[in-house]
Design a protein around this motif. Structure first.
Motif, PDB file in Angstrom:
ATOM      1  N   PHE A  20      29.799  32.362  43.302  1.00 49.70           N
ATOM      2  CA  PHE A  20      30.141  33.980  43.204  1.00 49.70           C
ATOM      3  C   PHE A  20      31.233  34.093  42.346  1.00 49.70           C
ATOM      4  O   PHE A  20      32.281  33.414  42.242  1.00 49.70           O
ATOM      5  N   THR A  21      31.043  35.236  41.394  1.00 47.67           N
ATOM      6  CA  THR A  21      31.908  35.185  40.409  1.00 47.67           C
ATOM      7  C   THR A  21      31.900  36.948  39.935  1.00 47.67           C
ATOM      8  O   THR A  21      31.094  37.636  40.554  1.00 47.67           O
ATOM      9  N   ALA A  22      32.713  37.194  39.012  1.00 46.10           N
ATOM     10  CA  ALA A  22      32.691  38.719  38.460  1.00 46.10           C
ATOM     11  C   ALA A  22      33.454  39.610  39.585  1.00 46.10           C
ATOM     12  O   ALA A  22      33.981  39.124  40.623  1.00 46.10           O
ATOM     13  N   GLY A  23      33.210  40.754  39.447  1.00 46.77           N
ATOM     14  CA  GLY A  23      33.971  41.982  40.377  1.00 46.77           C
ATOM     15  C   GLY A  23      33.774  41.679  41.675  1.00 46.77           C
ATOM     16  O   GLY A  23      34.527  41.374  42.575  1.00 46.77           O
ATOM     17  N   LEU A  55      35.461  38.688  27.923  1.00 41.79           N
ATOM     18  CA  LEU A  55      35.686  37.506  27.084  1.00 41.79           C
ATOM     19  C   LEU A  55      34.178  36.861  27.110  1.00 41.79           C
ATOM     20  O   LEU A  55      33.925  36.313  25.923  1.00 41.79           O
ATOM     21  N   MET A  56      33.645  36.948  28.071  1.00 46.16           N
ATOM     22  CA  MET A  56      32.090  36.033  27.878  1.00 46.16           C
ATOM     23  C   MET A  56      31.288  36.881  27.008  1.00 46.16           C
ATOM     24  O   MET A  56      30.503  36.411  26.397  1.00 46.16           O
ATOM     25  N   ILE A  57      31.222  38.288  27.278  1.00 48.45           N
ATOM     26  CA  ILE A  57      30.414  39.263  26.642  1.00 48.45           C
ATOM     27  C   ILE A  57      30.886  39.165  25.106  1.00 48.45           C
ATOM     28  O   ILE A  57      29.657  39.037  24.027  1.00 48.45           O
ATOM     29  N   HIS A  97      29.174  35.806  23.800  1.00 49.77           N
ATOM     30  CA  HIS A  97      27.894  35.708  23.532  1.00 49.77           C
ATOM     31  C   HIS A  97      27.553  36.744  22.310  1.00 49.77           C
ATOM     32  O   HIS A  97      26.647  36.463  21.567  1.00 49.77           O
ATOM     33  N   ALA A  98      28.186  37.726  22.163  1.00 52.75           N
ATOM     34  CA  ALA A  98      28.071  38.727  20.894  1.00 52.75           C
ATOM     35  C   ALA A  98      28.514  37.824  19.541  1.00 52.75           C
ATOM     36  O   ALA A  98      27.615  38.006  18.868  1.00 52.75           O
ATOM     37  N   ARG A  99      29.559  37.265  19.734  1.00 53.19           N
ATOM     38  CA  ARG A  99      29.798  36.466  18.434  1.00 53.19           C
ATOM     39  C   ARG A  99      28.785  35.373  18.152  1.00 53.19           C
ATOM     40  O   ARG A  99      28.562  35.004  17.051  1.00 53.19           O
TER      41      ARG A  99
END
Length: 144
Positions: A76-79, A132-134, A137-139
């Motif tokens: 389980f992760t994120a909000g 940070l993950m977004i 991935h964008a980079r």
């Protein structure tokens, strides 16, 4: 969607708004898409939306377990995954048949491992920085 477009005369923008902004748990509850608000509410529609969400997640986990031929663990992760112990509890109850035995106290206190020591399937809560993950991935896809 075709019915809304063809028979009801909805515009593409209206259908897009319905799908992306007014559906999901907001559409089911009529209250909010924010699980904090839904969990704090005594409204039966809020409870219904939460129940549908949790059953849906448990069903997806079961589908993946079938495709994989078993399951070692759930993360389980994120909000919602990091912060909503009641949601994690309901999802884990739906996965009990897979051998997941939830440690309710560890879950309530947001420990890293929330499954019981003797559970055949482990369950963990892992914190993440979604922004940070977004960005990473964008980079990765943007040419340098």
């Amino acid at each position: 969607m075709l019915y809304l477009l063809q028979q009801k005369g909805y515009s593409v923008e209206a259908v897009s708004d319905l799908l992306y902004r007014r559906s999901g748990v907001l559409g089911l509850s009529g209250i909010s898409s924010d699980f904090r608000e839904l969990l704090a509410s005594n409204d039966r529609h809020a409870r219904f939306a939460i129940d549908v969400f949790c059953r849906s997640v448990a069903r997806q986990i079961a589908s993946l377990a079938a495709a994989l031929g078993g399951l070692d663990g759930i993360v389980f992760t994120a909000g919602v995954g990091e912060n909503a112990a009641p949601i994690r509890s309901a999802i884990c109850r739906g996965c009990a048949w897979l051998g997941l035995d939830l440690d309710e106290a560890a879950n309530r206190h947001h420990h890293a491992r929330i499954s019981a020591a003797n559970s055949r399937v482990s369950a963990f809560v892992i914190k993440t920085d979604e922004n940070l993950m977004i960005a990473r991935h964008a980079r990765a896809v943007v040419p340098r």
